[in-house]
Scaffold this active site. Structure first.
Site, short mmCIF file in Angstrom:
data_model
loop_
_atom_site.label_atom_id
_atom_site.label_comp_id
_atom_site.label_asym_id
_atom_site.label_seq_id
_atom_site.Cartn_x
_atom_site.Cartn_y
_atom_site.Cartn_z
CB ILE A 13 -1.02 0.00 1.17
CG1 ILE A 13 -2.13 1.00 0.89
CG2 ILE A 13 -0.38 0.28 2.51
CD1 ILE A 13 -2.92 0.72 -0.35
CB SER A 35 11.61 -0.14 4.99
OG SER A 35 11.74 -1.44 4.48
NE ARG A 36 10.35 -5.38 9.07
CZ ARG A 36 9.57 -6.43 9.05
NH1 ARG A 36 9.55 -7.22 10.09
NH2 ARG A 36 8.82 -6.70 8.01
CE LYS A 89 -8.20 -1.64 5.71
NZ LYS A 89 -7.86 -2.82 4.80
CG ASP A 167 -6.92 -6.27 5.26
OD1 ASP A 167 -6.41 -5.48 6.07
OD2 ASP A 167 -6.73 -6.19 4.03
P1 NAP Z 1 2.46 -5.55 3.03
O1 NAP Z 1 2.63 -5.43 1.57
O2 NAP Z 1 2.65 -6.86 3.70
O3 NAP Z 1 3.42 -4.46 3.65
C1 NAP Z 1 3.45 -4.11 4.97
C2 NAP Z 1 4.84 -3.59 5.30
O4 NAP Z 1 4.87 -3.44 6.72
C3 NAP Z 1 5.93 -4.60 4.98
O5 NAP Z 1 6.47 -4.35 3.70
C4 NAP Z 1 6.96 -4.34 6.06
O6 NAP Z 1 7.76 -3.31 5.63
C5 NAP Z 1 6.15 -3.79 7.21
N1 NAP Z 1 6.06 -4.82 8.24
C6 NAP Z 1 5.53 -6.04 8.16
N2 NAP Z 1 5.66 -6.70 9.32
C7 NAP Z 1 6.30 -5.85 10.14
C8 NAP Z 1 6.76 -5.97 11.46
N3 NAP Z 1 6.58 -7.10 12.18
N4 NAP Z 1 7.39 -4.92 12.01
C9 NAP Z 1 7.59 -3.79 11.29
N5 NAP Z 1 7.19 -3.65 10.01
C10 NAP Z 1 6.54 -4.67 9.45
O7 NAP Z 1 1.01 -5.04 3.47
P2 NAP Z 1 0.10 -3.96 2.78
O8 NAP Z 1 -0.79 -4.61 1.81
O9 NAP Z 1 0.91 -2.81 2.32
O10 NAP Z 1 -0.82 -3.57 4.01
C11 NAP Z 1 -0.36 -2.76 5.07
C12 NAP Z 1 -1.57 -2.08 5.68
O11 NAP Z 1 -2.22 -1.31 4.68
C13 NAP Z 1 -2.60 -3.08 6.22
O12 NAP Z 1 -3.15 -2.59 7.41
C14 NAP Z 1 -3.67 -3.09 5.13
O13 NAP Z 1 -4.95 -3.36 5.63
C15 NAP Z 1 -3.57 -1.67 4.61
N6 NAP Z 1 -4.06 -1.54 3.22
C16 NAP Z 1 -3.64 -2.39 2.24
C17 NAP Z 1 -4.15 -2.29 0.97
C18 NAP Z 1 -3.72 -3.18 -0.16
O14 NAP Z 1 -4.28 -3.08 -1.25
N7 NAP Z 1 -2.74 -4.03 -0.01
C19 NAP Z 1 -5.11 -1.31 0.68
C20 NAP Z 1 -5.47 -0.42 1.67
C21 NAP Z 1 -4.94 -0.55 2.93
P3 NAP Z 1 9.32 -3.35 5.69
O15 NAP Z 1 9.73 -4.70 5.16
O16 NAP Z 1 9.54 -2.22 4.77
O17 NAP Z 1 9.77 -3.11 7.09
#
Ligand code: NAP
Length: 307
Positions: A13, A35-36, A89, A167
Site C-alpha cells: 500500500i 523499513s527493515r 486502516k 481486512d
Molecule cells: P504488506 O505489503 O505486507 O506491507 C506491509 C509492510 O509493513 C511490509 O512491507 C513491512 O515493511 C512492514 N512490516 C511487516 N511486518 C512488520 C513488522 N513485524 N514490524 C515492522 N514492520 C513490518 O502489506 P500492505 O498490503 O501494504 O498492508 C499494510 C496495511 O495497509 C494493512 O493494514 C492493510 O490493511 C492496509 N491496506 C492495504 C491495501 C492493499 O491493497 N494491499 C489497501 C489499503 C490498505 P518493511 O519490510 O519495509 O519493514
C-alpha cells in the site's frame, strides 16, 4: 512550508498509494523511509523507527503503513516523540489500543489520523448526503474478492490480528458507518475459517440499526473473475447503490457518478487540513463492528487455504 513526512513500512500500500499521493501533494515532502528490508532511491533510509526519530527531529509527520498487529508500539513511539501520525486502516489490532493512541495524541498535543481510505471513494459523500434525510428500510453489503490476487504472499492477514476477510470487509464497514444516518450494531455472525489458518476467509454478518432496520454483510475471499464491492441501501425515497468500492453511485438504477480512484489523494488532503487545524480524526466504529462480529461469530471450519 511542506510537512516533512516519513513512511514506515514500504509494502504494497505504501508503494501503490502513499508514495504517489505524497508526491502529488505540495503540503508534504517525503523525507525518509523506515523499513527493515526496502529502500527508495534518493530518500534517506532507516531500518528502525527510533533511529529516525533520533536523527531527524525535523520530520514532524509519519505514515504508518505496516500491518495492524505491529502498529501500536510504533505509533506510541512516534506520538511520544511528538510526531503527528497517520495510521493505515485498520487503525489497530484491537479497539482498546486505538483508544489508547487517541488519548496519547491528545496528551501530546499532536494530530492522529486513523484513515479509512474507502470513505474517500467519490460516490461515498454524495451517498451520505442523499441518505441524510431519508428513512432507511434496509442495507446490504456484498464484498467478494480474490485473496490470491490482492494479498499474494501476505502471511499477516492469516495470523491473529490480521483479520482475514475483514481486512477488505472493514472498508465496506467504513463506508456503511459513514453514510447511514443512524449507527448499527452486530446481532449475529458466522465466520468461515480455513482449517490451516487463524482468520476467516468468509463471513456473514447481521446488523440492526438504532432505528430498527436490518443490515447484512457478505464478505468472501474466494471470488475469482469479476470482483464485487457493492453496498445497497433501500430507503422510503429510492435505492442507493454504491459499487466498485464506492467509485460508482446509482440511485434507483440510474448512474449518478462513476469516478476514478482518488482515495489516497483525499486522505492526504484531509491530513493536511487536520495538521493545519491542529485536530485529530479517529473513528473507531468500523473496527468496533469487526470486533463485535468476532465476539458473536459462530466459527465454521472450511477447507485448507493453499496459496
Ligand atoms: P504488506 O505489503 O505486507 O506491507 C506491509 C509492510 O509493513 C511490509 O512491507 C513491512 O515493511 C512492514 N512490516 C511487516 N511486518 C512488520 C513488522 N513485524 N514490524 C515492522 N514492520 C513490518 O502489506 P500492505 O498490503 O501494504 O498492508 C499494510 C496495511 O495497509 C494493512 O493494514 C492493510 O490493511 C492496509 N491496506 C492495504 C491495501 C492493499 O491493497 N494491499 C489497501 C489499503 C490498505 P518493511 O519490510 O519495509 O519493514
Amino acid at each position: 512550508m511542506a510537512h516533512k513526512i516519513a513512511i514506515l513500512g514500504l509494502g504494497k500500500i505504501a508503494r501503490d498509494q502513499h508514495l504517489p499521493s505524497i508526491e502529488k501533494n505540495p503540503d508534504f515532502e517525503l523525507a525518509a523511509i523506515v523499513s527493515r528490508n526496502a529502500d527508495l532511491d534518493g530518500v534517506e533510509h532507516f531500518t528502525a523507527l527510533n533511529d529516525m526519530l533520533a536523527a531527524r527531529p525535523d520530520i514532524g509527520t509519519i505514515a504508518l503503513c505496516t500491518p495492524p498487529q505491529v502498529r501500536f508500539e510504533l505509533a506510541v513511539a512516534a506520538l511520544k516523540a511528538g510526531r503527528h501520525v497517520l495510521l493505515e486502516k485498520p487503525p489497530g489490532a484491537t479497539v482498546a489500543e486505538v483508544e489508547a493512541l487517541k488519548a496519547l495524541a491528545r496528551e501530546q498535543g499532536v494530530t492522529l489520523f486513523a484513515t479509512w481510505h474507502s470513505r474517500y471513494a467519490q460516490g461515498v459523500e454524495p451517498a451520505r448526503t442523499f441518505l441524510a434525510d431519508k428513512t432507511v428500510k434496509s442495507a446490504e453489503i456484498i464484498w467478494r474478492e480474490d485473496v490470491r490476487r490482492w494479498h499474494p504472499g501476505q502471511d499477516w492477514i492469516w495470523q491473529p490480528g490480521g483479520m482475514g476477510v475483514f481486512d477488505p470487509g472493514i472498508n465496506a464497514l467504513s463506508i456503511l458507518t459513514h453514510i447511514l444516518p443512524a449507527p448499527v450494531h452486530v446481532v449475529g455472525a458466522s465466520l468461515e475459517v480455513p482449517r490451516n489458518r487463524q482468520t476467516p476467509i468468509g463471513a456473514k454478518i447481521a446488523f440492526k440499526s438504532a432505528t430498527g432496520h436490518p443490515v447484512s454483510a457478505d464478505f468472501d475471499w474466494r471470488q475469482e473473475g469479476p470482483q464485487t464491492w457493492d453496498i445497497t441501501v433501500k430507503t422510503d425515497a429510492g435505492t442507493v447503490t454504491l459499487s466498485s468500492g464506492g467509485a460508482v453511485l446509482a440511485i434507483d438504477g440510474a448512474t449518478q457518478l462513476s469516478a476514478d480512484d482518488t482515495e489516497y489523494d483525499g486522505i492526504y488532503a484531509h491530513f493536511a487540513a487536520l495538521l493545519a487545524a491542529g485536530e485529530s480524526d479517529v473513528d473507531i466504529s468500523p473496527l468496533q463492528l469487526v470486533a463485535d462480529a468476532y465476539m458473536l461469530g459462530e466459527i465454521r471450519h472450511v477447507d485448507d487455504f493453499i496459496e
